[in-house]
Design a protein around this motif. Sequence first.
Motif, PDB file in Angstrom:
ATOM      1  N   THR A   1      81.733 120.242 -18.684  1.00  0.00           N
ATOM      2  CA  THR A   1      82.516 121.617 -19.350  1.00  0.00           C
ATOM      3  C   THR A   1      82.857 121.654 -20.528  1.00  0.00           C
ATOM      4  OG1 THR A   1      84.650 120.523 -18.328  1.00  0.00           O
ATOM      5  CG2 THR A   1      83.430 122.232 -16.922  1.00  0.00           C
ATOM      6  N   LEU A   2      83.224 120.472 -21.126  1.00  0.00           N
ATOM      7  CA  LEU A   2      83.519 120.181 -22.603  1.00  0.00           C
ATOM      8  C   LEU A   2      82.055 120.305 -23.311  1.00  0.00           C
ATOM      9  CD1 LEU A   2      86.289 117.893 -22.465  1.00  0.00           C
ATOM     10  CD2 LEU A   2      86.448 120.274 -22.502  1.00  0.00           C
TER      11      LEU A   2
ATOM     12  N   MET B   1      79.470 121.529 -23.238  1.00  0.00           N
ATOM     13  CA  MET B   1      78.658 122.704 -23.110  1.00  0.00           C
ATOM     14  C   MET B   1      78.652 123.196 -24.819  1.00  0.00           C
ATOM     15  SD  MET B   1      79.177 125.096 -19.908  1.00  0.00           S
ATOM     16  CE  MET B   1      80.891 125.510 -20.341  1.00  0.00           C
ATOM     17  N   ALA B   2      79.632 123.382 -25.425  1.00  0.00           N
ATOM     18  CA  ALA B   2      79.553 123.773 -26.873  1.00  0.00           C
ATOM     19  C   ALA B   2      79.387 122.791 -27.999  1.00  0.00           C
ATOM     20  CB  ALA B   2      80.917 124.435 -27.042  1.00  0.00           C
ATOM     21  N   LEU B   3      79.068 121.701 -27.268  1.00  0.00           N
ATOM     22  CA  LEU B   3      78.843 120.352 -28.437  1.00  0.00           C
ATOM     23  C   LEU B   3      77.637 119.884 -28.342  1.00  0.00           C
ATOM     24  CD1 LEU B   3      82.209 118.658 -27.402  1.00  0.00           C
ATOM     25  CD2 LEU B   3      81.982 120.238 -29.091  1.00  0.00           C
TER      26      LEU B   3
END
Lengths: 399, 149
Positions: free
Chosen positions: A226-227, A229-231
């Motif tokens: 979930t974390l 995803m944007a990285l």
Amino acid sequence: MTDHDLADIESVLRRDLPDLADALVAGATHGIAPTERARTARWRRLAVAAAVMALVVAGAIALRSRSTVVPAAAPASYGTWSAIPEAPIEPRLHAATGWIDGKAVFWAGSSQNRGMAYSDAASYDPVAGTWRMRPVPGFGHPGARTAVRDGEFWFVAKGGIVRYDPGTGETTDVTAPGDVVPVVPVAHDGEMWVIGFTGWSSSQLTITRWDAVTEAWEPAIALPETLAMALSFEDLLADADVLAVGDRIVVWSHDGYGAGFDTVAAEWSTVLPPVHEGASIARSVAAVADGDLVLAAAWAGTEPAVDVGRLVDGGWQWSGLDIPVTDPASITVAAAGEWLVVFSTGDPPAVVHVPSATWQRDPAAPVAGVSDPNTVWTGAHLVVWGGEGGAADGAVWNP
Amino acid sequence: MMGFDALYARERDDMVRMAALIVGSGGRAEEIVHDAFEQVSRRWEEIERPGGYLRTSVLNGCRAELRRRERHRRLDRLQPPVRDIELPSHLIELADALARLPEQQRTIVVLRYLLDLPDAEIAESLGVTPATVRSTAHRALSALRKELM
């Protein structure tokens, strides 16, 4: 799957995405939920207020109006640079560096064109001003990442881990953790950690701690998807910054993404990405200075420049320095206590005093124009050697 | 350079549609775009390219919204979003498939196929390289094709 195979889904997206977007927006505008209507009314009120405010404040807000650090007094001096003698080994990029037994040690690394890996080592004594060869471990790798613990380098390359004692030349193989493809070692509070990926074809970060008593790796803790995803940490293998600051180990991608692992709570979290007014950030590099995570962010444009931000209470506080640079994509930094030295191709190093958010350049600095040099902070001197465009001699900066 | 009003008239609807696809809600999209325009208006005199700055601000707002939603979801303080409008079945399938994409993949798909932005401009907006845009788009298209075709 080839690009040709994907042409059909591209057609679907071009046809249906506008309809889906319109439907979602229409659902909000004509939605039944009272909250949606209230939001629309709020939108109209605020849109008018924003337009009025734009007229009132236009031209009145300078770039430094953003959240700024409350500065300490500027220092009386920004230190002095002095040249050091030629090293007995070839100048290079990305050497393993460490402050070991009172010497700045430089080991391994790769040639200027990044094609050749070095395996030799030398150390510089900043008090005596002399170089000395070190016993050679007999291996190196151009993509290796290293960290120092208890006077030993921990060397990670190609999924393997080796310890090297530059005093004796002894090497010790370390069994790699079973659930981590190791990429970057990081020493934190006297302990060794390794960050890597959950598998050979995975880009999901994970971390494990070396238990020095049992001489085994603890079970790894992966960055939750979930974390993740944007990285994007695809550059972890190349040169993402991995730093220990406070209780956290932070991974910083130069694309402007960060994640931190709390070594006490054993939890991952993201680090707020930096946003700079008026321009997209071309490159950001992280360091630990004055006890905080500090970021040098460079933006392109007609007047490329660097600003320095400091992570305080989870948010970036910018200094508003606007240090001009020739090539914003080339910036690297070295932390030296409460100082940060910014290197970039074609420019003299910029010495930033982090507490006062002030800076100076000495055009006569011996390493002017060099980017990405190898650096060692001794606690009293910053030893600078090699790097992109660096010669066999280097420099010492004394605050 | 165009004025604030002209920028608002030209970009507002596209930005709301873009944000709606990324966060899956028209209402939240309007708020995010509003906040972004507020930022633009405050810094109008300092911004070299207001359009690019606006887009980056909207994308940052979308990212913050998704993070906030995830935090709330983990704390069980927020129920899953309820679709309050009727959609044709093919759009429901598309919305669900988009929602299952990782955030960066979804954002790149929206910027490419809704706004028709070139990869270089998408890369600049997201602070990544054009090569990353291309590889991420390829992964997203492969995943969407598997679900929808």
